[in-house]
Design a protein around this motif. Structure first.
Motif, short mmCIF file in Angstrom:
data_model
loop_
_atom_site.label_atom_id
_atom_site.label_comp_id
_atom_site.label_asym_id
_atom_site.label_seq_id
_atom_site.Cartn_x
_atom_site.Cartn_y
_atom_site.Cartn_z
N THR A 222 0.85 -1.19 0.00
CA THR A 222 0.00 0.00 0.00
C THR A 222 0.88 1.24 0.00
O THR A 222 1.63 1.48 0.95
CB THR A 222 -0.92 0.04 1.24
OG1 THR A 222 -1.69 -1.16 1.30
CG2 THR A 222 -1.85 1.25 1.17
N PRO B 8 -0.97 9.71 0.96
CA PRO B 8 -2.17 10.22 0.29
C PRO B 8 -2.15 11.72 0.06
O PRO B 8 -2.69 12.20 -0.94
CB PRO B 8 -3.31 9.79 1.22
CG PRO B 8 -2.67 9.51 2.54
CD PRO B 8 -1.30 9.00 2.22
N THR C 94 -1.84 -1.22 -4.10
CA THR C 94 -2.91 -0.24 -4.06
C THR C 94 -2.36 1.07 -3.51
O THR C 94 -1.24 1.12 -3.00
CB THR C 94 -4.07 -0.70 -3.16
OG1 THR C 94 -3.55 -0.96 -1.83
CG2 THR C 94 -4.73 -1.96 -3.68
N GLY D 31 -5.91 6.33 0.45
CA GLY D 31 -6.74 7.49 0.15
C GLY D 31 -7.67 7.24 -1.02
O GLY D 31 -7.69 6.16 -1.61
N GLU D 32 -8.41 8.26 -1.38
CA GLU D 32 -9.44 8.15 -2.42
C GLU D 32 -9.04 8.74 -3.76
O GLU D 32 -9.79 8.68 -4.72
CB GLU D 32 -10.71 8.87 -1.94
CG GLU D 32 -11.32 8.28 -0.68
CD GLU D 32 -11.82 6.86 -0.89
OE1 GLU D 32 -12.35 6.58 -1.98
OE2 GLU D 32 -11.68 6.04 0.04
N ARG D 33 -7.81 9.33 -3.84
CA ARG D 33 -7.50 10.11 -5.04
C ARG D 33 -6.73 9.34 -6.10
O ARG D 33 -6.80 9.70 -7.27
CB ARG D 33 -6.71 11.35 -4.64
CG ARG D 33 -7.51 12.27 -3.73
CD ARG D 33 -6.63 13.39 -3.19
NE ARG D 33 -6.16 14.27 -4.23
CZ ARG D 33 -5.17 15.15 -4.06
NH1 ARG D 33 -4.55 15.23 -2.90
NH2 ARG D 33 -4.79 15.92 -5.06
N ASP E 23 -6.72 2.54 -9.59
CA ASP E 23 -7.90 3.34 -9.27
C ASP E 23 -7.48 4.79 -9.08
O ASP E 23 -6.47 5.07 -8.42
CB ASP E 23 -8.55 2.80 -7.99
CG ASP E 23 -9.85 3.49 -7.66
OD1 ASP E 23 -10.59 3.86 -8.58
OD2 ASP E 23 -10.14 3.65 -6.45
N GLY E 24 -8.22 5.74 -9.66
CA GLY E 24 -7.89 7.14 -9.51
C GLY E 24 -6.70 7.54 -10.37
O GLY E 24 -6.50 7.03 -11.47
N THR F 138 -10.73 1.40 -13.00
CA THR F 138 -12.09 1.66 -12.55
C THR F 138 -12.64 2.88 -13.26
O THR F 138 -11.95 3.52 -14.06
CB THR F 138 -12.13 1.91 -11.02
OG1 THR F 138 -11.63 3.24 -10.76
CG2 THR F 138 -11.30 0.89 -10.26
N ARG G 20 -12.93 5.61 -12.04
CA ARG G 20 -12.21 6.78 -11.54
C ARG G 20 -10.79 6.88 -12.09
O ARG G 20 -10.08 7.85 -11.80
CB ARG G 20 -12.15 6.74 -10.01
CG ARG G 20 -13.52 6.69 -9.36
CD ARG G 20 -13.47 6.80 -7.86
NE ARG G 20 -12.72 5.72 -7.21
CZ ARG G 20 -12.87 5.39 -5.94
NH1 ARG G 20 -13.74 6.05 -5.18
NH2 ARG G 20 -12.16 4.41 -5.40
N SER H 161 -15.33 0.67 -8.95
CA SER H 161 -14.61 0.95 -7.71
C SER H 161 -15.34 0.42 -6.48
O SER H 161 -14.70 0.02 -5.50
CB SER H 161 -14.36 2.45 -7.57
OG SER H 161 -15.59 3.17 -7.56
N GLN H 162 -16.65 0.38 -6.53
CA GLN H 162 -17.39 -0.10 -5.38
C GLN H 162 -17.15 -1.59 -5.11
O GLN H 162 -17.40 -2.08 -4.00
CB GLN H 162 -18.89 0.15 -5.56
CG GLN H 162 -19.52 -0.63 -6.70
CD GLN H 162 -20.99 -0.31 -6.90
OE1 GLN H 162 -21.48 0.68 -6.38
NE2 GLN H 162 -21.69 -1.14 -7.65
#
Length: 350
Positions: free
Chosen positions: A16, A20, A53, A56-58, A107-108, A127, A129, A186-187
């Motif tokens: 990971t 972030p 991975t 964070g979400e970005r 992702d992102g 994804t 995103r 992404s979900q």
């Protein structure tokens, strides 16, 4: 909290990226620790799959720590950046040849060095995103981390378009350009990651993969192939301006904002990459180009304008394509002697 975290759950080992606030940008220490973990897991019978991975979400990773590269090129002798790239490119090669499934969750935002730690993997997931790009020409640099290898393999001249413009790709376009393999909403990622602890990768991805929403590049490929078939950057821009498609004209205007030197060196690097063969050969070339870039003004100026001062007004030197000579381009490819990366196997026929 460390900048990169490792844990094993069931049969899956997880990496990971954990910066972030910096969009998980790679530091030298992160590269070394990831490489060390991969070496250990390669022979670990309890590890069946490796997964990377971003926290964070970005996004997964926005690239390398270019602020550090800027400071090293401006205030130092560039040696710290050269050592960082040496280890980073070796990590990229290890990922490409890894003996176990390497699952990259793209992702992102996935840019620059983020592409290097993901797009060489054996299972690359995007994804809705995802935003995948090699935006180096905008900072006076040239695509690296095996980017010229990957883009040289894209259909038609799409790789040339992406390398020169730095355009961002959504999921469908990343799949079309062979920078990714599977689309997963992404979900569904939390369930997918949990399932990898207990089941083989192909079975798990088959359970969650879906058809990606439509992209754009496949529809634009006709004019892209036509315009980027030119042998020079000036020729490409001329074709774009004359084509008649509004998107082609906008692309020409975008190219004219990039570093003229970086554009010409990028085009040369891509065309040469198509003839170089394996990834390791291309990484050797990229290392030469990157090290030479440290001695030019555009890299420092580009990072200043885009990342540090953020005025978005770089002053390129030379400022025009016409002023960048063939000799200016060629010096980026001059061998480094005993400082070569040396990933390519020696030619035993000579």
């Amino acid at each position: 909290m460390t900048d990169v975290q490792f844990h094993i759950t069931g049969r899956a080992a997880h990496i990971t990226l954990n910066r972030p606030k910096a969009l998980n940008a790679l530091t030298h220490d992160m590269v070394l620790r990831i490489d060390e973990a991969l070496v250990g897991w390669a022979d670990d019978p309890d590890v069946e799959t490796v997964v990377i991975t971003g926290a964070g979400e970005r996004g997964l990773c926005a690239g390398g720590d270019i602020r550090a590269i800027h400071d090293d090129a401006r205030d130092g002798d560039g040696s710290a950046s050269a050592v960082f790239w040496r280890d980073e490119y070796r990590l990229n090669a290890r990922i490409a040849r890894y003996p176990k499934p390497y699952v990259a969750v793209m992702d992102g935002i996935v840019m620059g060095g983020g592409v290097g730690v993901s797009a060489h993997g054996s299972f690359r997931i995007v994804t809705e995103r995802s935003r995948v790009a090699m935006p180096e020409t905008g900072i006076g640099f040239v695509p690296d981390v095996g980017g010229t290898y990957l883009l040289a393999l894209a259909p038609g001249e799409l790789g040339t378009h992406l390398a020169l413009t730095g355009a961002q790709l959504g999921a469908a376009d990343a799949l079309h350009c062979d920078l990714a393999d599977h689309y997963v909403p992404s979900q569904s990622l939390p369930e997918l990651l949990t399932a990898l602890a207990h089941a083989p990768v192909r079975e798990v991805i088959g359970r969650y993969a879906r058809e990606a929403p439509p992209g754009e590049l496949a529809l634009a490929q006709a004019w892209i192939d036509d315009c980027y078939r030119a042998h020079t950057v000036e020729g490409i821009i001329e074709r774009l301006l004359d084509h008649g498609d509004s998107a082609a004209k906008q692309t020409a205007e975008t190219l004219l904002t990039k570093s003229p030197t970086a554009l010409k060196v990028t085009l040369a690097a891509l065309r040469r990459a198509r003839q170089l063969g394996p990834l390791e050969n291309v990484l050797d070339q990229e290392y030469r180009v990157s090290c030479h870039a440290l001695t030019t003004p555009d890299l420092v100026e580009g990072i200043r304008a885009q990342v540090i001062d953020k005025d978005r007004e770089p002053h390129w030197s030379p400022p025009t394509l016409a002023e960048v000579t063939d000799a200016d381009v060629e010096r980026f490819f001059v061998p480094l002697g005993d400082r070569e990366l040396g990933l390519a196997a020696p030619d035993i026929t000579q």
